[in-house]
Enzyme design. Structure first.
Site: not given
Ligand code: CP3
Length: 348
Positions: A28, A32, A41, A78, A154
């Site tokens: 990640r 943010r 964003r 994502d 999910y």
């Molecule tokens: O930088 C990176 O790693 C690349 C991008 C990436 C994102 N999500 C961007 C993201 C990756 C590899 C993921 C994987 C992901 N997404 C997982 C598996 C890895 C982990 O961290 O457990 C899961 C379970 C998700 C599902 C998901 N996406 C959730 C639960 C959420 C909301 C909660 C949170 O972590 O913010 C997201 C949103 C998300 N995906 C954001 C980002 C940068 C935040 C969104 C925002 O900027 O508003």
């Protein structure tokens, strides 16, 4: 050993060659905690618009590389783009996380399409092609998907849940219906990962964030088996594809996950037991991890000690330095710099 100018230390580790300084990136890493991410964003509007506008996705993918010169970039997308390609309604609400139409009855699951619309994912492939062109050839590009179990949690609940109870219940009560969701994710994830390799990804990672809530029998059926099918499906077309698995919380089940799935590396969480990992995991595959993301927020001496622990536990073998899970939004950038400096000063 002489290395060509295009050798990627990250890929070398996955190919069996330990590096004196462990390659480094953070799960990640685009997100943010970076002001420059928050700026893009805000410009992009919705989260999916950010993922599906190549110009924005390329920019946020490269931001952490510019700041920290990590050894790998992970494409910005994502895991929930697969349900989106399957025609599910997927929304990201600010401060609340993902929201999907819940697949909470066998009837609804019966109506699920198993054919993804890959034109929806074309912007991700385009972003990969552009990142690969702009990225230093020594830096690896990671493509990814969610493991079927985690994506299904999910899809069934329609949102994140504390212990994935809705999906666990569905799997016990209606295993055939649940298997239909898993199968659809397996088939489409294989195509998605192959598309990412074709577009320029060097390595693939399969995120099974919620693997740790499953009892051993269910872990085998819903985490190991589907992941094994994805690995086999990708390797059928690209035999030397490099794949990292991340069954978070698998604990003592990790060695059997590694053996059964055939991954080249596993990402380990911070609770992993070092001698088990060294003797039964790192002896077969590379290990990626496993700094506690909270110690990265805390900083100071605690951070130095924790970095040293990861290095002394694993750097004698094949290690990719990383966190045990994703970096949290409140993490100070100075602490990331402190971690990077300390890892790069390692000589082993
Ligand atoms: O930088 C990176 O790693 C690349 C991008 C990436 C994102 N999500 C961007 C993201 C990756 C590899 C993921 C994987 C992901 N997404 C997982 C598996 C890895 C982990 O961290 O457990 C899961 C379970 C998700 C599902 C998901 N996406 C959730 C639960 C959420 C909301 C909660 C949170 O972590 O913010 C997201 C949103 C998300 N995906 C954001 C980002 C940068 C935040 C969104 C925002 O900027 O508003």
């Amino acid at each position: 050993m002489t290395q060509s100018p295009t050798t990627k230390p990250f890929v070398e580790v996955l190919s069996g060659r330990r590096q004196p300084v462990p390659p480094l990136w953070m799960m990640r890493q685009a997100g943010r905690y970076l002001p420059e991410y928050r700026e893009v964003r805000a410009k992009a509007g919705g989260f999916l618009d950010l993922c599906f506008t190549p110009e924005f996705a390329v920019e946020v993918t490269l931001q952490p590389i510019r700041r920290f010169a990590f050894d790998a970039a992970i494409i910005f997308s994502d895991i929930l783009v697969i349900p989106y390609a399957l025609g599910r309604d997927v929304r990201f609400e600010v401060g609340e996380g993902p929201r999907l139409d819940p697949l909470d009855t066998p009837d609804k699951i019966g109506a699920l399409s198993s054919t993804g619309d890959f034109t929806k994912l074309e912007p991700v492939f385009e972003a990969l092609r552009r990142v690969r062109r702009e990225l230093d050839p020594k830096i690896a590009l990671i493509g990814f998907c969610g493991a079927p179990w985690t994506v299904a949690t999910y899809m069934v609940a329609g949102q994140g849940t504390p212990d994935q109870a809705p999906a666990r219940m569905m799997a016990y009560r209606h295993p055939e219906a649940f298997a239909k969701i898993i199968d659809a994710i397996v088939e489409n994830s294989v195509l998605y990962l192959l598309g990412q390799l074709k577009a320029g990804a060097d390595v693939l990672q399969i995120f099974d964030t919620w693997a740790g809530v499953l009892p051993p029998r269910e872990f085998q059926r819903w985490s190991v088996e589907p992941t094994k099918r994805i690995v086999a499906g990708v390797r059928k077309k690209v035999p030397d594809a490099k794949i990292i698995g991340f069954p978070r919380g698998a604990g003592a089940l990790l060695p059997s996950y590694v053996e059964a799935t055939g991954v080249d590396a596993v990402s380990i969480d911070w609770a992993a037991e070092p001698s088990l990992i060294r003797n039964k995991v790192q002896s077969r595959v590379a290990v990626q991890g496993n700094l506690d993301p909270l110690v990265l927020i805390a900083g100071g001496d605690a951070l130095d000690r924790a970095v040293d622990d990861v290095l002394s536990n694993y750097a004698a073998g094949r290690l990719i330095f990383n966190l045990g899970h994703g970096i949290q939004p409140e993490t100070p950038i100075a602490h990331v710099e402190q971690m990077v400096k300390r890892v790069r000063a390692y000589r082993g």
